[in-house]
Design a protein around this motif. Structure first.
Motif, PDB file in Angstrom:
ATOM      1  N   ASP A 243      -5.120 -14.313  12.561  1.00 27.21           N
ATOM      2  CA  ASP A 243      -5.360 -13.321  13.269  1.00 27.21           C
ATOM      3  C   ASP A 243      -3.909 -12.934  14.099  1.00 27.21           C
ATOM      4  O   ASP A 243      -3.399 -13.447  15.069  1.00 27.21           O
ATOM      5  CB  ASP A 243      -6.081 -13.568  14.437  1.00 27.21           C
ATOM      6  N   GLY A 244      -2.945 -11.914  13.366  1.00 23.90           N
ATOM      7  CA  GLY A 244      -1.785 -11.609  13.748  1.00 23.90           C
ATOM      8  C   GLY A 244      -0.699 -12.319  12.730  1.00 23.90           C
ATOM      9  O   GLY A 244       0.275 -13.135  13.182  1.00 23.90           O
ATOM     10  N   ALA A 245      -0.552 -11.750  11.625  1.00 25.37           N
ATOM     11  CA  ALA A 245       0.283 -12.433  10.577  1.00 25.37           C
ATOM     12  C   ALA A 245       1.803 -12.319  10.962  1.00 25.37           C
ATOM     13  O   ALA A 245       2.545 -13.317  10.888  1.00 25.37           O
ATOM     14  CB  ALA A 245       0.179 -11.823   9.373  1.00 25.37           C
ATOM     15  N   VAL A 246       1.940 -11.039  11.597  1.00 29.94           N
ATOM     16  CA  VAL A 246       3.408 -10.910  12.154  1.00 29.94           C
ATOM     17  C   VAL A 246       3.745 -11.810  13.326  1.00 29.94           C
ATOM     18  O   VAL A 246       4.843 -12.513  13.441  1.00 29.94           O
ATOM     19  CB  VAL A 246       3.881  -9.530  12.556  1.00 29.94           C
ATOM     20  N   LYS A 247       2.988 -11.903  14.205  1.00 32.82           N
ATOM     21  CA  LYS A 247       3.066 -12.890  15.419  1.00 32.82           C
ATOM     22  C   LYS A 247       3.019 -14.445  14.671  1.00 32.82           C
ATOM     23  O   LYS A 247       3.938 -15.322  15.477  1.00 32.82           O
ATOM     24  CB  LYS A 247       1.851 -13.012  16.490  1.00 32.82           C
ATOM     25  N   ALA A 248       2.230 -14.666  14.008  1.00 32.77           N
ATOM     26  CA  ALA A 248       2.251 -16.062  13.310  1.00 32.77           C
ATOM     27  C   ALA A 248       3.416 -16.319  12.551  1.00 32.77           C
ATOM     28  O   ALA A 248       4.198 -17.353  12.683  1.00 32.77           O
ATOM     29  CB  ALA A 248       1.149 -16.205  12.300  1.00 32.77           C
ATOM     30  N   ALA A 249       4.147 -15.165  11.705  1.00 35.00           N
ATOM     31  CA  ALA A 249       5.593 -15.363  11.157  1.00 35.00           C
ATOM     32  C   ALA A 249       6.520 -15.720  12.337  1.00 35.00           C
ATOM     33  O   ALA A 249       7.328 -16.417  12.110  1.00 35.00           O
ATOM     34  CB  ALA A 249       5.708 -14.004  10.436  1.00 35.00           C
ATOM     35  N   GLU A 250       6.401 -15.075  13.204  1.00 37.13           N
ATOM     36  CA  GLU A 250       7.619 -15.197  14.470  1.00 37.13           C
ATOM     37  C   GLU A 250       7.299 -16.553  15.173  1.00 37.13           C
ATOM     38  O   GLU A 250       8.474 -17.379  15.289  1.00 37.13           O
ATOM     39  CB  GLU A 250       7.234 -14.042  15.587  1.00 37.13           C
TER      40      GLU A 250
ATOM     41  N   GLU B 187      -1.755   1.142  10.628  1.00 33.97           N
ATOM     42  CA  GLU B 187      -1.912   1.659  12.072  1.00 33.97           C
ATOM     43  C   GLU B 187      -2.739   0.970  12.995  1.00 33.97           C
ATOM     44  O   GLU B 187      -2.794   1.270  14.388  1.00 33.97           O
ATOM     45  CB  GLU B 187      -2.718   3.199  11.927  1.00 33.97           C
ATOM     46  N   GLN B 188      -3.404   0.064  12.560  1.00 38.55           N
ATOM     47  CA  GLN B 188      -4.162  -1.115  13.437  1.00 38.55           C
ATOM     48  C   GLN B 188      -3.218  -2.365  13.825  1.00 38.55           C
ATOM     49  O   GLN B 188      -3.783  -3.136  14.360  1.00 38.55           O
ATOM     50  CB  GLN B 188      -5.363  -1.828  12.735  1.00 38.55           C
ATOM     51  N   GLY B 189      -2.117  -2.096  13.390  1.00 35.49           N
ATOM     52  CA  GLY B 189      -1.149  -3.327  13.739  1.00 35.49           C
ATOM     53  C   GLY B 189      -1.153  -4.803  12.711  1.00 35.49           C
ATOM     54  O   GLY B 189      -0.702  -5.747  13.027  1.00 35.49           O
ATOM     55  N   ARG B 190      -1.837  -4.468  11.524  1.00 34.87           N
ATOM     56  CA  ARG B 190      -2.193  -5.610  10.496  1.00 34.87           C
ATOM     57  C   ARG B 190      -1.334  -5.317   9.240  1.00 34.87           C
ATOM     58  O   ARG B 190      -0.803  -4.094   9.104  1.00 34.87           O
ATOM     59  CB  ARG B 190      -3.400  -5.518  10.093  1.00 34.87           C
ATOM     60  N   THR B 191      -0.983  -6.463   8.880  1.00 35.55           N
ATOM     61  CA  THR B 191      -0.264  -6.471   7.766  1.00 35.55           C
ATOM     62  C   THR B 191      -0.770  -7.308   6.540  1.00 35.55           C
ATOM     63  O   THR B 191      -1.650  -8.347   7.048  1.00 35.55           O
ATOM     64  CB  THR B 191       1.122  -6.992   7.809  1.00 35.55           C
ATOM     65  N   MET B 192      -0.671  -6.702   5.400  1.00 33.38           N
ATOM     66  CA  MET B 192      -1.531  -7.223   4.181  1.00 33.38           C
ATOM     67  C   MET B 192      -0.672  -8.610   3.484  1.00 33.38           C
ATOM     68  O   MET B 192      -1.255  -9.273   2.835  1.00 33.38           O
ATOM     69  CB  MET B 192      -1.943  -6.388   3.170  1.00 33.38           C
ATOM     70  N   HIS B 193       0.876  -8.603   3.912  1.00 34.86           N
ATOM     71  CA  HIS B 193       1.495  -9.684   3.236  1.00 34.86           C
ATOM     72  C   HIS B 193       2.846  -9.993   4.095  1.00 34.86           C
ATOM     73  O   HIS B 193       3.450  -8.936   4.488  1.00 34.86           O
ATOM     74  CB  HIS B 193       1.767  -9.226   1.865  1.00 34.86           C
ATOM     75  N   VAL B 194       2.960 -11.259   4.380  1.00 33.74           N
ATOM     76  CA  VAL B 194       4.345 -11.758   4.898  1.00 33.74           C
ATOM     77  C   VAL B 194       4.593 -12.938   4.018  1.00 33.74           C
ATOM     78  O   VAL B 194       3.779 -13.713   3.971  1.00 33.74           O
ATOM     79  CB  VAL B 194       4.070 -12.282   6.572  1.00 33.74           C
ATOM     80  N   HIS B 195       5.945 -13.069   3.527  1.00 32.77           N
ATOM     81  CA  HIS B 195       6.369 -13.994   2.842  1.00 32.77           C
ATOM     82  C   HIS B 195       7.211 -14.765   3.485  1.00 32.77           C
ATOM     83  O   HIS B 195       8.263 -14.231   3.648  1.00 32.77           O
ATOM     84  CB  HIS B 195       6.809 -13.635   1.265  1.00 32.77           C
ATOM     85  N   LEU B 196       6.915 -16.138   3.684  1.00 31.84           N
ATOM     86  CA  LEU B 196       7.950 -16.803   4.459  1.00 31.84           C
ATOM     87  C   LEU B 196       8.536 -18.041   3.391  1.00 31.84           C
ATOM     88  O   LEU B 196       7.778 -18.703   2.729  1.00 31.84           O
ATOM     89  CB  LEU B 196       7.337 -17.390   5.620  1.00 31.84           C
TER      90      LEU B 196
ATOM     91  N   LEU C 203       1.178 -15.291   4.500  1.00 34.65           N
ATOM     92  CA  LEU C 203       0.243 -14.961   5.341  1.00 34.65           C
ATOM     93  C   LEU C 203      -0.183 -13.243   5.339  1.00 34.65           C
ATOM     94  O   LEU C 203       0.468 -12.417   4.756  1.00 34.65           O
ATOM     95  CB  LEU C 203       1.135 -14.862   6.811  1.00 34.65           C
ATOM     96  N   SER C 204      -1.551 -13.176   5.794  1.00 35.83           N
ATOM     97  CA  SER C 204      -2.030 -11.694   5.789  1.00 35.83           C
ATOM     98  C   SER C 204      -3.010 -11.763   7.234  1.00 35.83           C
ATOM     99  O   SER C 204      -3.439 -12.802   7.471  1.00 35.83           O
ATOM    100  CB  SER C 204      -2.817 -11.552   4.595  1.00 35.83           C
ATOM    101  N   ASP C 205      -3.091 -10.737   7.579  1.00 38.91           N
ATOM    102  CA  ASP C 205      -4.169 -10.421   8.494  1.00 38.91           C
ATOM    103  C   ASP C 205      -5.262 -10.279   7.773  1.00 38.91           C
ATOM    104  O   ASP C 205      -5.719 -10.003   6.567  1.00 38.91           O
ATOM    105  CB  ASP C 205      -3.895  -9.128   9.362  1.00 38.91           C
ATOM    106  N   ALA C 206      -6.526 -10.299   8.471  1.00 33.90           N
ATOM    107  CA  ALA C 206      -7.740 -10.339   8.120  1.00 33.90           C
ATOM    108  C   ALA C 206      -8.166  -8.639   7.829  1.00 33.90           C
ATOM    109  O   ALA C 206      -7.741  -7.905   8.622  1.00 33.90           O
ATOM    110  CB  ALA C 206      -8.968 -10.752   9.057  1.00 33.90           C
ATOM    111  N   TYR C 207      -8.707  -8.486   6.752  1.00 33.04           N
ATOM    112  CA  TYR C 207      -9.291  -7.211   6.389  1.00 33.04           C
ATOM    113  C   TYR C 207     -10.737  -7.372   5.975  1.00 33.04           C
ATOM    114  O   TYR C 207     -11.026  -7.063   4.766  1.00 33.04           O
ATOM    115  CB  TYR C 207      -8.485  -6.732   5.282  1.00 33.04           C
TER     116      TYR C 207
END
Length: 142
Positions: A26-33, A51-60, A69-73
Protein backbone atom coordinates in the motif's frame (compact mmCIF):
# COMPACT_ATOMS: atom_id res chain seq x y z
CA UNK A 1 15.33 -33.15 6.56
CA UNK A 2 19.10 -32.93 7.10
CA UNK A 3 21.28 -33.52 4.05
CA UNK A 4 24.33 -35.78 4.07
CA UNK A 5 26.50 -32.68 3.65
CA UNK A 6 25.05 -31.09 6.80
CA UNK A 7 25.40 -34.34 8.75
CA UNK A 8 29.07 -34.47 7.80
CA UNK A 9 29.54 -31.01 9.34
CA UNK A 10 30.29 -29.24 6.07
CA UNK A 11 29.37 -25.59 5.49
CA UNK A 12 25.89 -24.56 4.38
CA UNK A 13 25.48 -24.18 0.61
CA UNK A 14 25.87 -20.68 -0.91
CA UNK A 15 22.83 -18.48 -1.51
CA UNK A 16 22.00 -17.98 -5.18
CA UNK A 17 20.36 -14.84 -6.57
CA UNK A 18 17.92 -16.21 -9.13
CA UNK A 19 14.62 -15.64 -7.33
CA UNK A 20 13.21 -12.14 -7.46
CA UNK A 21 10.73 -10.91 -4.83
CA UNK A 22 7.92 -8.75 -6.23
CA UNK A 23 5.85 -7.17 -3.47
CA UNK A 24 2.42 -5.57 -3.67
CA UNK A 25 2.24 -2.89 -0.97
CA UNK A 26 0.00 0.00 0.00
CA UNK A 27 2.12 2.85 -1.34
CA UNK A 28 4.91 1.49 -3.55
CA UNK A 29 6.58 4.91 -3.89
CA UNK A 30 6.48 5.42 -0.10
CA UNK A 31 7.82 1.89 0.40
CA UNK A 32 10.67 2.58 -2.04
CA UNK A 33 11.57 5.74 -0.11
CA UNK A 34 11.48 3.80 3.16
CA UNK A 35 13.68 1.02 1.74
CA UNK A 36 16.19 3.64 0.62
CA UNK A 37 16.44 4.98 4.18
CA UNK A 38 16.22 1.63 5.97
CA UNK A 39 18.18 -0.70 3.72
CA UNK A 40 20.23 1.56 1.47
CA UNK A 41 18.13 0.67 -1.57
CA UNK A 42 18.91 2.29 -4.90
CA UNK A 43 16.07 2.97 -7.30
CA UNK A 44 16.76 1.47 -10.73
CA UNK A 45 13.43 2.27 -12.37
CA UNK A 46 9.95 3.56 -11.60
CA UNK A 47 6.80 3.70 -13.72
CA UNK A 48 5.18 7.12 -13.17
CA UNK A 49 2.26 7.20 -10.76
CA UNK A 50 -1.29 7.25 -12.11
CA UNK A 51 -4.03 9.77 -11.29
CA UNK A 52 -4.71 7.85 -8.04
CA UNK A 53 -1.08 8.08 -6.93
CA UNK A 54 -0.35 4.40 -7.61
CA UNK A 55 2.49 2.90 -9.59
CA UNK A 56 2.52 -0.49 -11.22
CA UNK A 57 6.28 -0.94 -10.95
CA UNK A 58 9.29 0.16 -8.92
CA UNK A 59 12.60 -1.68 -9.32
CA UNK A 60 15.08 -1.35 -6.46
CA UNK A 61 18.52 -2.73 -5.76
CA UNK A 62 18.99 -3.82 -2.14
CA UNK A 63 22.26 -5.39 -1.04
CA UNK A 64 23.22 -6.23 -4.65
CA UNK A 65 19.85 -7.89 -5.36
CA UNK A 66 16.71 -6.72 -7.11
CA UNK A 67 13.44 -6.06 -5.30
CA UNK A 68 10.33 -5.00 -7.18
CA UNK A 69 7.27 -3.23 -5.85
CA UNK A 70 3.79 -2.40 -7.04
CA UNK A 71 0.71 -0.81 -5.63
CA UNK A 72 -2.45 -2.91 -5.47
CA UNK A 73 -4.74 -2.81 -8.47
CA UNK A 74 -7.84 -4.71 -7.30
CA UNK A 75 -9.74 -3.67 -10.43
CA UNK A 76 -7.19 -5.68 -12.43
CA UNK A 77 -7.11 -8.73 -10.15
CA UNK A 78 -4.26 -7.59 -7.87
CA UNK A 79 -5.82 -6.74 -4.49
CA UNK A 80 -3.84 -5.74 -1.43
CA UNK A 81 -3.53 -8.53 1.11
CA UNK A 82 -1.66 -8.51 4.39
CA UNK A 83 1.85 -10.00 4.01
CA UNK A 84 2.01 -13.39 5.69
CA UNK A 85 4.04 -16.56 5.90
CA UNK A 86 7.22 -15.20 4.33
CA UNK A 87 10.17 -12.98 5.12
CA UNK A 88 12.81 -11.27 3.03
CA UNK A 89 16.25 -12.23 4.25
CA UNK A 90 19.23 -9.92 3.98
CA UNK A 91 22.58 -11.64 4.32
CA UNK A 92 25.09 -8.98 5.35
CA UNK A 93 28.61 -8.70 6.77
CA UNK A 94 27.87 -5.93 9.31
CA UNK A 95 24.51 -6.74 10.88
CA UNK A 96 24.80 -3.94 13.45
CA UNK A 97 25.06 -1.28 10.73
CA UNK A 98 22.12 -2.66 8.74
CA UNK A 99 20.02 -3.20 11.86
CA UNK A 100 20.57 0.25 13.36
CA UNK A 101 19.87 2.00 10.07
CA UNK A 102 16.59 0.10 9.58
CA UNK A 103 15.40 0.68 13.14
CA UNK A 104 16.29 4.39 12.91
CA UNK A 105 14.21 4.60 9.71
CA UNK A 106 11.19 3.16 11.50
CA UNK A 107 11.36 -0.64 11.21
CA UNK A 108 9.76 -2.46 14.15
CA UNK A 109 11.90 -4.98 16.04
CA UNK A 110 10.19 -8.38 15.95
CA UNK A 111 13.15 -10.48 17.11
CA UNK A 112 16.29 -8.76 18.40
CA UNK A 113 19.67 -9.70 16.93
CA UNK A 114 21.07 -12.73 18.69
CA UNK A 115 23.79 -15.28 18.16
CA UNK A 116 21.88 -18.27 16.84
CA UNK A 117 22.46 -21.98 17.31
CA UNK A 118 23.83 -22.27 13.76
CA UNK A 119 26.58 -19.74 14.57
CA UNK A 120 25.27 -16.63 12.74
CA UNK A 121 23.90 -13.40 14.22
CA UNK A 122 20.24 -13.04 13.20
CA UNK A 123 17.22 -10.85 13.90
CA UNK A 124 13.85 -9.89 12.41
CA UNK A 125 12.22 -6.53 11.67
CA UNK A 126 8.81 -5.54 10.28
CA UNK A 127 8.62 -2.56 7.96
CA UNK A 128 5.73 -0.04 7.98
CA UNK A 129 4.18 -1.91 5.00
CA UNK A 130 3.87 -5.17 6.95
CA UNK A 131 6.80 -7.00 5.35
CA UNK A 132 8.98 -9.11 7.64
CA UNK A 133 12.72 -8.71 7.08
CA UNK A 134 15.23 -11.20 8.50
CA UNK A 135 18.80 -9.97 8.73
CA UNK A 136 21.57 -12.53 8.98
CA UNK A 137 25.29 -12.04 9.42
CA UNK A 138 27.21 -15.25 8.77
CA UNK A 139 29.72 -16.45 11.32
CA UNK A 140 33.26 -15.36 10.57
CA UNK A 141 35.38 -18.18 9.21
CA UNK A 142 38.70 -18.63 10.93
Amino acid sequence: MVSETQEAGNAMPPVKNGLLPYLTVDGAVKAAEFYKRAFGAEEAFRVPVDEQGRTMHVHLYVNNSSLMLSDAYPEHGHPLTKPQSFSLQLVVDDIDFWWERAVAAGAEVVMPVELMFWGDRYGQLRDPFGVLWAINSPAKKS
